[in-house]
Design an enzyme around this catalytic site. Sequence first.
Site, short mmCIF file in Angstrom:
data_model
loop_
_atom_site.label_atom_id
_atom_site.label_comp_id
_atom_site.label_asym_id
_atom_site.label_seq_id
_atom_site.Cartn_x
_atom_site.Cartn_y
_atom_site.Cartn_z
N CYS A 28 35.21 -10.74 26.42
CA CYS A 28 34.81 -11.90 27.22
C CYS A 28 35.29 -11.62 28.63
O CYS A 28 36.45 -11.25 28.84
CB CYS A 28 35.46 -13.16 26.68
SG CYS A 28 35.28 -14.60 27.76
N ASN A 29 34.41 -11.78 29.60
CA ASN A 29 34.78 -11.50 30.99
C ASN A 29 35.83 -12.47 31.50
O ASN A 29 36.78 -12.08 32.18
CB ASN A 29 33.54 -11.56 31.87
CG ASN A 29 32.64 -10.36 31.68
OD1 ASN A 29 32.71 -9.39 32.41
ND2 ASN A 29 31.79 -10.41 30.66
N THR A 30 35.70 -13.76 31.17
CA THR A 30 36.65 -14.75 31.65
C THR A 30 38.03 -14.52 31.03
O THR A 30 39.05 -14.54 31.74
CB THR A 30 36.16 -16.18 31.32
OG1 THR A 30 34.84 -16.34 31.85
CG2 THR A 30 37.07 -17.22 31.93
N CYS A 49 28.92 -11.38 32.06
CA CYS A 49 29.15 -12.33 30.98
C CYS A 49 28.52 -11.74 29.74
O CYS A 49 27.41 -11.20 29.81
CB CYS A 49 28.53 -13.69 31.31
SG CYS A 49 28.62 -14.88 29.94
N THR A 50 29.20 -11.84 28.62
CA THR A 50 28.70 -11.21 27.40
C THR A 50 27.35 -11.78 26.95
O THR A 50 26.63 -11.13 26.19
CB THR A 50 29.72 -11.35 26.25
OG1 THR A 50 30.13 -12.72 26.16
CG2 THR A 50 30.93 -10.48 26.51
N HIS A 51 27.00 -12.97 27.41
CA HIS A 51 25.72 -13.57 27.04
C HIS A 51 24.55 -13.00 27.82
O HIS A 51 23.41 -13.01 27.37
CB HIS A 51 25.75 -15.09 27.26
CG HIS A 51 26.59 -15.84 26.27
ND1 HIS A 51 27.94 -15.63 26.14
CD2 HIS A 51 26.27 -16.82 25.38
CE1 HIS A 51 28.42 -16.46 25.22
NE2 HIS A 51 27.42 -17.17 24.74
#
Length: 202
Positions: free
Chosen positions: A9-11, A120-122
């Site tokens: 997750c980037n965050t 972002c993984t999405h």
Amino acid sequence: SVKAVVVACNTATAHALAVLEVELPVPVIGVVGPGARAAVRAAAAGAIGVIGTAGTVRSGAYERAIAEIAPHASVTARACPLLVPFVEEGWTDHPATRLVTEEYLAPFRDDGVDTLVLGCTHYPLLRGVIGDVVGPAIRLIDSAHETAAEIGAVLATRGIAAPAGRSGSAHYVVSDAAEQFARTARHFLGAPLHHVETITLG
């Protein structure tokens, strides 16, 4: 036993990677570093765009990671918070998704950006729509793909990679919203998850 941890997750990478690297006895790989390195390699003119959640963009993690590698690179980061719900709804090519993506990303065409990090993984599930909006002149960087390559290299270097040809298994454990996780994971994996375990933390 766990032999490596991927903060996928980037965050979470932006806010927790440094602590996890100190606290855990195994290799810890986040998604920001690999994505930043790939962007620097790909950016012909050193003009890099980054899109992500508000938390990732606010953290400045990509700007710092890119500056460490290429101090003179120009980085433009924009938060695109509405894209995650579209992916989780399965609306990867919905007219509303295209409209919002155009609103978020059209300015990149005028910024001189030649490389765009999908931070972002999405977002890789929206690669087709994003590519249509920014145009073929801007190269898209999938930080998740780069992270997978890096974890493979780390495991091989440390001699802890699984033997070639050995098939693995997956065990899914979540702390909340197992049904939503399974529904969203189906969009990512293209197949249903048969078992998701919920655990209580604390």
